[in-house]
Design a protein around this motif. Structure first.
Motif, PDB file in Angstrom:
ATOM      1  N   ILE A 234       0.755  -1.344  -0.055  1.00 38.14           N
ATOM      2  CA  ILE A 234       0.586  -0.112  -0.161  1.00 38.14           C
ATOM      3  C   ILE A 234       1.235   1.709  -0.434  1.00 38.14           C
ATOM      4  O   ILE A 234       0.613   2.138  -1.064  1.00 38.14           O
ATOM      5  CB  ILE A 234      -0.499   0.179   1.306  1.00 38.14           C
ATOM      6  N   GLN A 235       2.128   1.191   0.883  1.00 41.22           N
ATOM      7  CA  GLN A 235       3.095   2.227   0.683  1.00 41.22           C
ATOM      8  C   GLN A 235       3.644   2.696  -0.583  1.00 41.22           C
ATOM      9  O   GLN A 235       3.423   3.407  -1.231  1.00 41.22           O
ATOM     10  CB  GLN A 235       4.001   1.648   1.783  1.00 41.22           C
ATOM     11  N   ARG A 236       3.644   1.091  -1.527  1.00 40.72           N
ATOM     12  CA  ARG A 236       4.374   2.054  -2.190  1.00 40.72           C
ATOM     13  C   ARG A 236       3.272   2.399  -3.485  1.00 40.72           C
ATOM     14  O   ARG A 236       4.084   3.150  -4.180  1.00 40.72           O
ATOM     15  CB  ARG A 236       4.649   0.313  -3.536  1.00 40.72           C
ATOM     16  N   ILE A 237       1.890   2.454  -3.489  1.00 41.56           N
ATOM     17  CA  ILE A 237       1.124   3.174  -4.532  1.00 41.56           C
ATOM     18  C   ILE A 237       0.909   4.965  -3.510  1.00 41.56           C
ATOM     19  O   ILE A 237      -0.315   5.556  -4.664  1.00 41.56           O
ATOM     20  CB  ILE A 237      -0.222   2.458  -4.870  1.00 41.56           C
ATOM     21  N   MET A 238       1.235   4.768  -2.947  1.00 37.25           N
ATOM     22  CA  MET A 238       1.035   6.195  -1.905  1.00 37.25           C
ATOM     23  C   MET A 238       2.520   7.318  -2.910  1.00 37.25           C
ATOM     24  O   MET A 238       1.881   8.418  -2.722  1.00 37.25           O
ATOM     25  CB  MET A 238       1.259   6.530  -0.675  1.00 37.25           C
ATOM     26  N   ARG A 239       3.283   6.550  -3.484  1.00 41.57           N
ATOM     27  CA  ARG A 239       4.254   7.397  -4.475  1.00 41.57           C
ATOM     28  C   ARG A 239       4.401   6.908  -5.670  1.00 41.57           C
ATOM     29  O   ARG A 239       4.633   6.007  -5.926  1.00 41.57           O
ATOM     30  CB  ARG A 239       5.654   6.879  -3.368  1.00 41.57           C
ATOM     31  N   ILE A 240       3.954   7.503  -6.477  1.00 44.12           N
ATOM     32  CA  ILE A 240       3.552   7.606  -7.860  1.00 44.12           C
ATOM     33  C   ILE A 240       4.685   8.427  -8.737  1.00 44.12           C
ATOM     34  O   ILE A 240       4.190   9.607  -8.869  1.00 44.12           O
ATOM     35  CB  ILE A 240       1.806   7.884  -8.573  1.00 44.12           C
ATOM     36  N   ASP A 241       5.958   7.475  -9.653  1.00 42.29           N
ATOM     37  CA  ASP A 241       6.852   7.729 -10.057  1.00 42.29           C
ATOM     38  C   ASP A 241       5.894   8.249 -11.503  1.00 42.29           C
ATOM     39  O   ASP A 241       5.850   7.182 -12.357  1.00 42.29           O
ATOM     40  CB  ASP A 241       7.642   7.220 -10.365  1.00 42.29           C
ATOM     41  N   LEU A 242       5.152   9.698 -12.141  1.00 43.53           N
ATOM     42  CA  LEU A 242       4.467   9.942 -13.371  1.00 43.53           C
ATOM     43  C   LEU A 242       5.492   9.644 -14.646  1.00 43.53           C
ATOM     44  O   LEU A 242       4.882   9.078 -15.020  1.00 43.53           O
ATOM     45  CB  LEU A 242       4.609  10.965 -12.929  1.00 43.53           C
ATOM     46  N   LEU A 243       6.551   9.817 -14.289  1.00 46.72           N
ATOM     47  CA  LEU A 243       7.641  10.108 -15.290  1.00 46.72           C
ATOM     48  C   LEU A 243       7.671   8.555 -16.072  1.00 46.72           C
ATOM     49  O   LEU A 243       7.513   8.593 -16.820  1.00 46.72           O
ATOM     50  CB  LEU A 243       9.281  10.305 -14.997  1.00 46.72           C
ATOM     51  N   GLN A 244       8.068   8.246 -15.006  1.00 49.83           N
ATOM     52  CA  GLN A 244       8.367   5.963 -14.943  1.00 49.83           C
ATOM     53  C   GLN A 244       6.866   5.870 -15.520  1.00 49.83           C
ATOM     54  O   GLN A 244       6.691   4.595 -17.025  1.00 49.83           O
ATOM     55  CB  GLN A 244       8.529   5.432 -13.681  1.00 49.83           C
ATOM     56  N   LEU A 245       5.850   6.189 -15.223  1.00 46.87           N
ATOM     57  CA  LEU A 245       4.801   5.724 -15.445  1.00 46.87           C
ATOM     58  C   LEU A 245       4.397   6.274 -17.646  1.00 46.87           C
ATOM     59  O   LEU A 245       4.062   5.568 -18.056  1.00 46.87           O
ATOM     60  CB  LEU A 245       3.079   6.564 -15.056  1.00 46.87           C
ATOM     61  N   VAL A 246       4.476   7.640 -17.498  1.00 45.92           N
ATOM     62  CA  VAL A 246       4.700   7.949 -18.645  1.00 45.92           C
ATOM     63  C   VAL A 246       4.909   7.148 -19.429  1.00 45.92           C
ATOM     64  O   VAL A 246       5.228   6.435 -20.930  1.00 45.92           O
ATOM     65  CB  VAL A 246       5.277   9.329 -19.579  1.00 45.92           C
ATOM     66  N   ASP A 247       6.804   6.876 -19.289  1.00 46.90           N
ATOM     67  CA  ASP A 247       7.483   5.878 -19.999  1.00 46.90           C
ATOM     68  C   ASP A 247       7.634   4.616 -20.269  1.00 46.90           C
ATOM     69  O   ASP A 247       7.827   4.031 -21.506  1.00 46.90           O
ATOM     70  CB  ASP A 247       9.063   5.279 -19.094  1.00 46.90           C
ATOM     71  N   ASP A 248       6.845   3.993 -19.135  1.00 46.38           N
ATOM     72  CA  ASP A 248       5.564   2.691 -19.461  1.00 46.38           C
ATOM     73  C   ASP A 248       4.494   2.188 -21.092  1.00 46.38           C
ATOM     74  O   ASP A 248       4.895   2.246 -21.950  1.00 46.38           O
ATOM     75  CB  ASP A 248       5.132   1.809 -17.855  1.00 46.38           C
ATOM     76  N   SER A 249       3.691   4.278 -20.294  1.00 45.16           N
ATOM     77  CA  SER A 249       2.743   4.717 -21.475  1.00 45.16           C
ATOM     78  C   SER A 249       2.915   4.481 -23.109  1.00 45.16           C
ATOM     79  O   SER A 249       1.847   4.251 -23.650  1.00 45.16           O
ATOM     80  CB  SER A 249       1.650   4.926 -20.575  1.00 45.16           C
ATOM     81  N   TRP A 250       4.430   5.164 -22.985  1.00 46.59           N
ATOM     82  CA  TRP A 250       4.773   5.762 -24.458  1.00 46.59           C
ATOM     83  C   TRP A 250       4.976   4.925 -25.528  1.00 46.59           C
ATOM     84  O   TRP A 250       4.049   5.186 -26.736  1.00 46.59           O
ATOM     85  CB  TRP A 250       5.914   6.306 -24.157  1.00 46.59           C
TER      86      TRP A 250
END
Length: 223
Positions: A180-196
């Motif tokens: 649960i603690q892991r989803i309390m910090r969301i790396d937006l840059l990594q999220l975009v890289d994964d979705s690009w």
């Protein structure tokens, strides 16, 4: 003056520009909206919790209490202000039993737990989710009783306080779990890289049109 001199010509308005700060805030408010916040809290807590057994009454030895609670559909509102935050109300229907000298009395109760969920940003580009649990006296507890059960509750001094306190410990434990603690910090840059790659595949056609060179000679059959 020609016939067209007095005719107003509509000029398309240029789209209003926005600052990067405005864009960032609008992005977060539209992506992390109320319904999604409620969905995350519901998934974190699951369907039910077990409370106890705990001691209650004088010296916490007079009675033992065991309870099972089921989370009900949650509600929430965005808190007005410059920050992005939500007030989430978590209803819990609880069946609990009080054992006094081997005599078991069963009760039903409804708890309302108000939780505050706040969003903030940290460098380099992390979205932080802070969950603020309420104080014990902010938790509403309503017990369904008749006269006989009411007399039992009066004998178990401090029971409602113990139930509220135990509920807070359970929720603290749930929100403190590592996954649960892991989803309390969301790396937006990594999220975009994964979705690009998926984004590019969606925006670009599989077979782009052939490149046309204006300076190239026309085919002979067109001359």
């Amino acid at each position: 003056m020609t016939e067209t001199d007095d005719v107003a010509v509509a000029v398309p308005a240029s789209p209003a520009s926005m600052t990067f700060a405005d864009f960032g805030e609008a992005f977060l408010r539209k992506v992390v909206h109320r319904r999604r916040v409620l969905e995350v809290v519901e998934r974190v807590l699951g369907e039910k919790i077990e409370l106890g057994p705990i001691g209650a009454g004088p010296g916490r030895k007079f009675a033992r209490v065991h309870a099972t609670g089921w989370f009900q559909p949650m509600s929430g509102v965005e808190i007005p202000g410059p920050d992005i935050a939500f007030r989430v109300i978590i209803p819990v229907d609880v069946d609990f039993a009080i054992e006094i000298a081997r005599d078991v009395n069963r009760f039903r109760a409804r708890l309302l737990v108000p939780v505050t969920v706040k969003l903030r940003l940290e460098p380099p580009l992390d979205l932080m989710v802070d969950v603020v649990l309420p104080e014990e006296d902010e938790v509403s507890l309503q017990v369904e009783t008749d006269k006989r059960r009411s007399a039992v509750l009066q004998r178990v001094a401090g029971l409602e306080t113990e139930l509220r306190r135990f509920m807070m410990r359970v929720m603290e434990k749930e929100f403190a779990k590592p996954h649960i603690q892991r989803i309390m910090r969301i790396d937006l840059l990594q999220l975009v890289d994964d979705s690009w790659p998926h984004l590019v595949d969606r925006l670009l056609p599989d077979d782009p049109p052939p490149h046309h060179d204006p300076g190239a000679e026309a085919p002979a059959d067109l001359l």
